[in-house]
Write an enzyme that holds these catalytic residues in place. Structure first.
Site, PDB file in Angstrom:
ATOM      1  N   GLY A  11      37.086  52.183  43.772  1.00  9.09           N
ATOM      2  CA  GLY A  11      37.399  51.454  42.443  1.00  9.09           C
ATOM      3  C   GLY A  11      35.938  50.718  42.275  1.00  9.09           C
ATOM      4  O   GLY A  11      35.291  49.663  42.809  1.00  9.09           O
ATOM      5  N   ALA A  12      35.321  51.261  41.274  1.00  5.95           N
ATOM      6  CA  ALA A  12      33.652  51.039  40.966  1.00  5.95           C
ATOM      7  C   ALA A  12      33.633  50.314  39.543  1.00  5.95           C
ATOM      8  O   ALA A  12      32.885  50.676  38.707  1.00  5.95           O
ATOM      9  CB  ALA A  12      32.876  52.235  40.962  1.00  5.95           C
ATOM     10  N   VAL A  15      33.877  44.433  40.124  1.00  2.00           N
ATOM     11  CA  VAL A  15      33.826  43.885  41.463  1.00  2.00           C
ATOM     12  C   VAL A  15      33.222  45.023  42.523  1.00  2.00           C
ATOM     13  O   VAL A  15      32.230  44.729  43.116  1.00  2.00           O
ATOM     14  CB  VAL A  15      35.199  43.562  41.969  1.00  2.00           C
ATOM     15  CG1 VAL A  15      35.032  43.090  43.594  1.00  2.00           C
ATOM     16  CG2 VAL A  15      35.747  42.281  41.223  1.00  2.00           C
ATOM     17  N   VAL A 133      41.039  44.017  47.880  1.00  2.00           N
ATOM     18  CA  VAL A 133      40.599  43.033  46.900  1.00  2.00           C
ATOM     19  C   VAL A 133      41.583  42.991  45.880  1.00  2.00           C
ATOM     20  O   VAL A 133      41.529  41.901  45.159  1.00  2.00           O
ATOM     21  CB  VAL A 133      38.976  43.193  46.691  1.00  2.00           C
ATOM     22  CG1 VAL A 133      38.466  42.398  45.696  1.00  2.00           C
ATOM     23  CG2 VAL A 133      37.977  43.328  47.867  1.00  2.00           C
ATOM     24  N   ASN A 135      44.254  42.454  43.360  1.00  2.00           N
ATOM     25  CA  ASN A 135      45.275  41.317  43.013  1.00  2.00           C
ATOM     26  C   ASN A 135      46.512  41.776  42.938  1.00  2.00           C
ATOM     27  O   ASN A 135      46.602  42.896  41.996  1.00  2.00           O
ATOM     28  CB  ASN A 135      44.677  40.289  41.989  1.00  2.00           C
ATOM     29  CG  ASN A 135      43.799  39.144  42.588  1.00  2.00           C
ATOM     30  OD1 ASN A 135      44.180  38.667  43.612  1.00  2.00           O
ATOM     31  ND2 ASN A 135      42.791  38.840  42.101  1.00  2.00           N
ATOM     32  N   ARG A 166      33.978  28.611  45.689  1.00  2.00           N
ATOM     33  CA  ARG A 166      34.164  27.956  44.279  1.00  2.00           C
ATOM     34  C   ARG A 166      34.439  26.529  44.999  1.00  2.00           C
ATOM     35  O   ARG A 166      33.563  25.458  44.223  1.00  2.00           O
ATOM     36  CB  ARG A 166      35.537  28.193  43.701  1.00  2.00           C
ATOM     37  CG  ARG A 166      35.278  29.659  43.138  1.00  2.00           C
ATOM     38  CD  ARG A 166      36.475  30.501  42.477  1.00  2.00           C
ATOM     39  NE  ARG A 166      36.265  31.628  41.673  1.00  2.00           N
ATOM     40  CZ  ARG A 166      37.128  32.384  41.396  1.00  2.00           C
ATOM     41  NH1 ARG A 166      38.285  32.551  41.888  1.00  2.00           N
ATOM     42  NH2 ARG A 166      36.449  33.520  40.843  1.00  2.00           N
ATOM     43  N   HIS A 190      46.492  33.279  47.564  1.00  2.97           N
ATOM     44  CA  HIS A 190      45.564  33.160  46.620  1.00  2.97           C
ATOM     45  C   HIS A 190      46.206  32.824  45.111  1.00  2.97           C
ATOM     46  O   HIS A 190      46.139  33.959  44.400  1.00  2.97           O
ATOM     47  CB  HIS A 190      44.453  34.407  46.496  1.00  2.97           C
ATOM     48  CG  HIS A 190      43.511  34.569  45.730  1.00  2.97           C
ATOM     49  ND1 HIS A 190      42.537  33.451  45.521  1.00  2.97           N
ATOM     50  CD2 HIS A 190      43.177  35.351  44.785  1.00  2.97           C
ATOM     51  CE1 HIS A 190      41.546  33.981  44.537  1.00  2.97           C
ATOM     52  NE2 HIS A 190      42.019  35.108  44.200  1.00  2.97           N
TER      53      HIS A 190
HETATM   54  N1  APR Z   1      42.024  55.388  41.687  1.00  4.55           N
HETATM   55  C1  APR Z   1      40.828  54.746  41.787  1.00  4.55           C
HETATM   56  N2  APR Z   1      40.201  54.021  41.080  1.00  4.55           N
HETATM   57  C2  APR Z   1      41.026  53.310  40.149  1.00  4.55           C
HETATM   58  C3  APR Z   1      42.487  53.583  40.040  1.00  4.55           C
HETATM   59  C4  APR Z   1      42.626  54.986  40.868  1.00  4.55           C
HETATM   60  N3  APR Z   1      44.032  55.235  40.743  1.00  4.55           N
HETATM   61  N4  APR Z   1      42.872  53.131  39.026  1.00  4.55           N
HETATM   62  C5  APR Z   1      41.944  52.431  38.680  1.00  4.55           C
HETATM   63  N5  APR Z   1      40.657  52.312  39.127  1.00  4.55           N
HETATM   64  C6  APR Z   1      39.463  51.708  38.913  1.00  4.55           C
HETATM   65  C7  APR Z   1      39.076  51.662  37.649  1.00  4.55           C
HETATM   66  O1  APR Z   1      38.760  52.878  36.850  1.00  4.55           O
HETATM   67  C8  APR Z   1      37.828  50.462  37.395  1.00  4.55           C
HETATM   68  O2  APR Z   1      36.785  50.840  37.532  1.00  4.55           O
HETATM   69  O3  APR Z   1      39.482  50.389  39.644  1.00  4.55           O
HETATM   70  C9  APR Z   1      38.411  49.745  38.751  1.00  4.55           C
HETATM   71  C10 APR Z   1      39.000  48.389  38.479  1.00  4.55           C
HETATM   72  O4  APR Z   1      37.743  47.652  38.049  1.00  4.55           O
HETATM   73  P1  APR Z   1      37.897  46.681  36.918  1.00  4.55           P
HETATM   74  O5  APR Z   1      38.832  47.004  35.842  1.00  4.55           O
HETATM   75  O6  APR Z   1      36.241  46.448  36.464  1.00  4.55           O
HETATM   76  O7  APR Z   1      38.522  45.251  37.680  1.00  4.55           O
HETATM   77  P2  APR Z   1      37.691  44.204  38.524  1.00  4.55           P
HETATM   78  O8  APR Z   1      37.098  43.342  37.737  1.00  4.55           O
HETATM   79  O9  APR Z   1      36.548  45.196  39.595  1.00  4.55           O
HETATM   80  O10 APR Z   1      38.624  43.709  39.696  1.00  4.55           O
HETATM   81  C11 APR Z   1      39.178  44.591  40.577  1.00  4.55           C
HETATM   82  O11 APR Z   1      39.913  43.025  42.125  1.00  4.55           O
HETATM   83  O12 APR Z   1      39.498  40.796  42.136  1.00  4.55           O
HETATM   84  C12 APR Z   1      40.368  41.675  41.987  1.00  4.55           C
HETATM   85  O13 APR Z   1      42.037  41.148  40.269  1.00  4.55           O
HETATM   86  C13 APR Z   1      40.755  41.945  40.098  1.00  4.55           C
HETATM   87  O14 APR Z   1      42.692  43.481  40.975  1.00  4.55           O
HETATM   88  C14 APR Z   1      41.261  43.160  40.453  1.00  4.55           C
HETATM   89  C15 APR Z   1      40.439  44.032  41.439  1.00  4.55           C
END
Ligand code: APR
Length: 335
Positions: A11-12, A15, A133, A135, A166, A190
């Site tokens: 998940g890039a 976060v 990480v 949620n 925080r 959390h």
């Molecule tokens: N496989 C791999 N990556 C995936 C998949 C999958 N099946 N589905 C979604 N993703 C990727 C998305 O493409 C996206 O880049 O997960 C990433 C999530 O990133 P963001 O949408 O930017 O979310 P972010 O703010 O990084 O939060 C990620 O951390 O704090 C927690 O609540 C937050 O659950 C959330 C997580």
């Protein structure tokens, strides 16, 4: 020769990319980033490869020689081979919370994503430490324990380090002191019922309750509890700088075998579970983090008021765990 550790980040998004950048810049480990492609009409983008390349060039510009690579995977789980031999796998993949959306709303969609990722981690990196990480994190960590079959000491959820950061931010602002001299832990789930441990918190050794009047302290606790929501309301999406820094702090403790005491969401059972009144699910408590993962669960003393807050928080996590169990098929909805 000792090899540099490898941290994979699945998940890039907001976060994940900041976790990758902080780990690489701090020289903690080589980083492998994984994410799905993004389609725009006929065009298929591979943002994860672009981000990794950009960060690689950032590292060159900074004269830092940690390695970072990006890999496109499919939602069905193709393309995970490079996750092999990772020491730590950070999972941030999933949908972030949008304004007005509860953490529990995210549950079903994120459990499904987690299931696919865990099956690949089991296949390619069965000895890794999982750092969850996504949620709602306590439930996702529990799900990761169940689906991975890993020992509970190798499955750790990130929440308490962020919530405590925080809390410390607001205390530091109020007292005009460095956050480094503040010892303040936030434990529990959390969610809005997290438990700031006032009785144990101190600034330069002086108890917090002697430094900040009760009503002001209540304001700070309230702002800490809703700290995530405050940022969602301002940005329209959830926070990422502080969450990424919190993950990096945990990764640093693991890769340097520092044995820091950090509040993390971990599976509670047995003796520690009995102390905390939790039988077989994950909630945030202070733990000792070393090279093998969770090396000890600290039984933190709580005054009566904190104990009852703790019980409320645990109760609300338990409700979501029950929901997750139904989704995981461990329990029928009528049971
Ligand atoms: N496989 C791999 N990556 C995936 C998949 C999958 N099946 N589905 C979604 N993703 C990727 C998305 O493409 C996206 O880049 O997960 C990433 C999530 O990133 P963001 O949408 O930017 O979310 P972010 O703010 O990084 O939060 C990620 O951390 O704090 C927690 O609540 C937050 O659950 C959330 C997580």
């Amino acid at each position: 020769m000792t090899m540099r550790k490898v941290v994979s980040v699945v998940g890039a998004g907001n976060v994940g990319e900041h976790v990758a950048s902080l780990i690489a810049v701090k020289g903690l480990a080589d980083v492998r980033l994984f994410d799905i492609p993004r389609r725009d009409g006929d065009k298929v983008f591979e943002p994860v490869k672009g981000k990794a390349l950009d960060m690689k060039q950032m590292l060159s510009a900074m004269d830092i020689d940690t390695r970072i690579d990006g890999f496109t995977v499919s939602p069905e789980g193709d393309g995970y081979e490079p996750i092999a031999r990772s020491d730590i796998v950070v999972i941030t993949a999933g949908f972030p919370r949008r304004p007005g959306m509860s953490r529990e709303d995210l549950l079903e969609a994120n459990i499904k994503i987690l299931g696919t990722i865990i099956s690949k981690v089991r296949q390619y990196a069965p000895d890794s430490i999982l750092l969850v990480v996504t949620n709602p994190v306590d439930i996702m960590t529990y799900t990761a324990v169940k689906l991975s079959g890993f020992p509970a000491s190798r499955v750790i959820g990130m929440a308490g380090v962020l919530d405590s950061a925080r809390f410390k931010t607001f205390i530091a602002q109020e007292l005009r002191v460095s956050p480094r001299d503040i010892h303040a832990y936030v434990i529990g789930g959390h969610g809005d019922e997290m438990v700031p441990l006032i009785s144990m918190s101190n600034v330069g050794g002086i108890p917090l309750k002697d430094l900040i009047p009760r009503d002001k302290l209540q304001e700070i606790i309230h702002r800490t509890r809703f700290g995530g929501g405050e940022i969602v309301d301002l940005m329209g999406t959830s926070a990422y700088y502080a969450p990424a820094a919190a993950v990096t702090d945990m990764v640093e403790a693991l890769v340097t075998n520092s044995r820091r005491i950090l509040p993390c969401s971990v599976y509670l059972d047995g003796e520690a579970g009995e102390y905390y009144g939790v039988k077989g699910f994950c909630v945030g408590v202070p733990v000792k983090l070393g090279a093998s993962g969770v090396e000890d669960i600290i039984k933190v003393p709580m005054i009566e008021e904190e104990r009852s807050m703790w019980e409320r928080s645990v109760e609300s996590v338990k409700k979501s765990v029950d929901m997750a169990e139904v989704m995981l098929g461990e329990k029928s909805p009528s049971a």
